[in-house]
Design a protein around this motif. Structure first.
Motif, PDB file in Angstrom:
ATOM      1  N   ILE A 234       5.121   9.213   4.433  1.00 56.59           N
ATOM      2  CA  ILE A 234       4.743   8.577   3.176  1.00 56.59           C
ATOM      3  C   ILE A 234       3.478   9.247   2.658  1.00 56.59           C
ATOM      4  O   ILE A 234       2.465   9.297   3.372  1.00 56.59           O
ATOM      5  N   ARG A 258       6.270  -0.697   1.275  1.00 52.02           N
ATOM      6  CA  ARG A 258       7.105   0.471   1.594  1.00 52.02           C
ATOM      7  C   ARG A 258       6.874   0.949   3.025  1.00 52.02           C
ATOM      8  O   ARG A 258       7.815   1.250   3.759  1.00 52.02           O
ATOM      9  N   GLN A 261       8.335  -1.385   5.540  1.00 50.70           N
ATOM     10  CA  GLN A 261       9.788  -1.226   5.642  1.00 50.70           C
ATOM     11  C   GLN A 261      10.141   0.014   6.461  1.00 50.70           C
ATOM     12  O   GLN A 261      11.042  -0.029   7.304  1.00 50.70           O
TER      13      GLN A 261
END
Ligand SMILES: Nc1ncnc2c1ncn2[C@@H]1O[C@H](COP(=O)(O)OP(=O)(O)OP(=O)(O)O)[C@@H](O)[C@H]1O
Ligand SMILES: [Mg+2]
Lengths: 277, 251
Positions: A234, A258, A261
């Motif tokens: 990420i 995010r 998850q």
């Protein structure tokens, strides 16, 4: 092996030089221990100059093992680790272990002095740097205390001061703030970011905390366990100012979601037969 | 508390002698022992110095030899594996069995010294070796990352880490050096040599001078207590700032 080639060219805002280039690349790296445990297998990752990279993952997924490989403290059992620069002109490394790892026979001052002492700096010559490092971690008044007289969090801060005192160009930190209360943790997060900007160093930061990783990093690698490898990456815009406004912003909340998850997915995959309760 | 217990024992001893009217050659009263101690002080004190000197010399030799050999062991594992069994052999063979052999090869004084050395040597060697090898692996890594030389690692990391182990070995060795010296003196004394405290004990036994025997025994015990106390104090002074063993349990 630049799977995440989406790295934005960095604008002139930052004062650092040619950063963004990989300084260290791990390709297909595996690490098996003598007792048969395979901690890492097929690990691909790179560390880019000047970035703040977080390694996030469940307990036992091989984060500490990866950090030790990066530091050169142990050798991989398979795969290669490529350094961009030859050994002689390589970065000076600051390492914060998961445990405080202080010398019990030396005072706080002596412990922070150690890396400089090993490079031949006398107490007197090193004193300003030591005082400054202790100041940064809020332990200025404790220079003559011995480790056993300190709390767990204070010991950890001494250990951080010891890593900072050499002004390393590569700072490797293994869950340095796990033992600290939230207020100190936030303060040290801010200090660490300030230091990172000021020194222009590269940081690799191991953590369990999604919130901490999003707040600090320019890039997060989410690990999965058994075998340990990167499950997701990420990127976070390095230009957003990391302040209290950011901590409470919707952007921040979105990125945390995010990341959570991604972490949940990584843990779900690896739970397999093991069953993480 | 130990003082109270000691006082009770002395009073009981005194009462036992008085009530049963025991003659001094069976069991002398505490006063008789003290009187002998004063009367024979010059002889006994000279013997005390002889024994103390041998014990201290043996201990110093054991510290030097054991410490140096531990350093060698710690730097080369092969040396440790090949020499340690010999050290163990010396340790497990009772010193009383080795003493007569030493007396054949060596001057009596030297033989006594060597015997005391042999028993004091082992705890220092084994403890120091263990200490030098029980460094926190993370600290070792930290030294490696900082580019420490072997000498720096030894001086700044391994020696300090070994200090508590060494000091505990030293305390054991102190007691053993005295025992070794006494045992060897007895072996030598019966051959007509030596003048240490153990020789006085044997000599008094021959002459049935029981009060003097008690006085000499008392001095041996006091010497042991003194050595133990001095080494404990040394250990406390060296470790009080940082080691758990020197913590005040009341806190
Ligand atoms: N020296 C070692 N010998 C044998 N196995 C080891 C060793 N070090 C780590 N392991 C194993 O390797 C795996 C990964 O360990 P590692 O310490 O890297 O996990 P981690 O991600 O840092 O976990 P945590 O978040 O709990 O610190 C674990 O299963 C562990 O049991
Ligand atoms: Mg770990």
């Amino acid at each position: 092996m630049t799977g995440a080639g989406d790295r934005r060219p960095v604008g002139g805002g930052a004062s650092r030089g040619a950063h963004g280039d990989p300084i260290l690349t791990l390709r297909g790296v595996g690490k098996a221990f003598d007792n048969g445990v395979t901690a890492l297998s097929g690990l691909d990752m790179e560390i880019r100059d000047g970035e703040f990279l977080s390694l996030l993952g469940p307990s036992g997924c091989g984060k500490s093992t990866a950090l030790r490989l990066i530091a050169g403290l142990s050798a991989p059992t398979s795969g290669v680790i490529d350094h961009a620069r030859p050994a002689a002109e390589r970065h000076s490394i600051g390492f914060v272990f998961q445990e405080p790892t202080l010398m019990p026979w030396a005072s706080v001052f002596g412990n922070v002095h150690l890396p400089l002492r090993l490079k031949g700096q006398s107490r007197r010559a090193a004193e300003p740097a030591i005082e400054e490092a202790l100041e940064r971690v809020g332990l200025a008044g404790f220079r003559d205390a011995y480790p056993r007289e300190l709390s767990g969090g204070m010991k950890m801060r001494v250990s951080i001061a010891r890593a900072l005192v050499t002004r390393p160009s590569l700072l490797l930190m293994d869950e340095p703030f796990a033992a600290l209360d939230e207020i100190t943790r936030f303060k040290l997060n801010n200090d660490l970011l300030a230091l990172w900007k000021q020194l222009g160093c590269t940081v690799v930061f191991v953590t369990h905390s999604v919130f901490e990783s999003v707040f600090l990093s320019t890039r997060i690698l989410v690990f999965r366990a058994r075998p340990g490898q990167v499950a997701a990456e990420i990127a976070i815009d390095p230009h957003v100012p990391r302040d209290e406004a950011f901590r409470t912003s919707a952007d921040y909340a979105g990125m945390c979601r995010r990341t959570s998850q991604a972490l949940a997915a990584a843990m779900g995959e690896s739970a397999g037969g093991g069953g993480l309760a | 508390m130990p003082l109270v217990v000691g006082a009770v024992v002395v009073v009981a001893w005194d009462l036992l002698v008085r009530l049963n009217n025991l003659p001094p050659y069976v069991l002398p009263s505490p006063e008789a022992v003290l009187a002998t101690l004063v009367k024979d002080w010059s002889v006994l004190f000279a013997s005390l110095l002889v024994t103390l000197r041998i014990t201290v010399l043996a201990l110093l030799a054991a510290v030097t030899g054991g410490g140096l050999l531990a350093l060698v062991f710690a730097s080369a594992r092969i040396v440790e594996l090949s020499l340690f069994p010999i050290a163990v052999l010396l340790q497990v063979t009772p010193i009383i069995a080795i003493a007569p052999l030493m007396l054949i090869y060596l001057q009596p004084d030297t033989a006594v010294l060597v015997c005391a050395f042999i028993v004091a040597f082992f705890p220092i060697l084994s403890n120091t070796t263990m200490g030098l090898n029980s460094v926190d692996p993370n600290l070792r890594d930290l030294f490696a990352l900082s580019g420490a030389s072997r000498l720096q690692s030894l001086l700044l990391l391994r020696l300090p880490a070994a200090l508590p182990y060494f000091l505990s070995g030293l305390r054991i060795a102190g007691g053993l050096a005295l025992i070794g010296a006494i045992v060897a003196e007895i072996a030598a004394g019966s051959a007509g040599q030596g003048s240490g405290l153990a020789f006085r004990v044997v000599e008094s036994a021959y002459r049935l001078n029981i009060p003097r025997m008690f006085a000499a025994l008392l001095l041996i015990s006091l010497t042991g207590i003194f050595i133990h106390g001095a080494l404990s104090l040394l250990s406390w002074l060296a470790l009080r700032r940082w080691h758990e063993s020197a913590l005040d349990p009341g806190r």
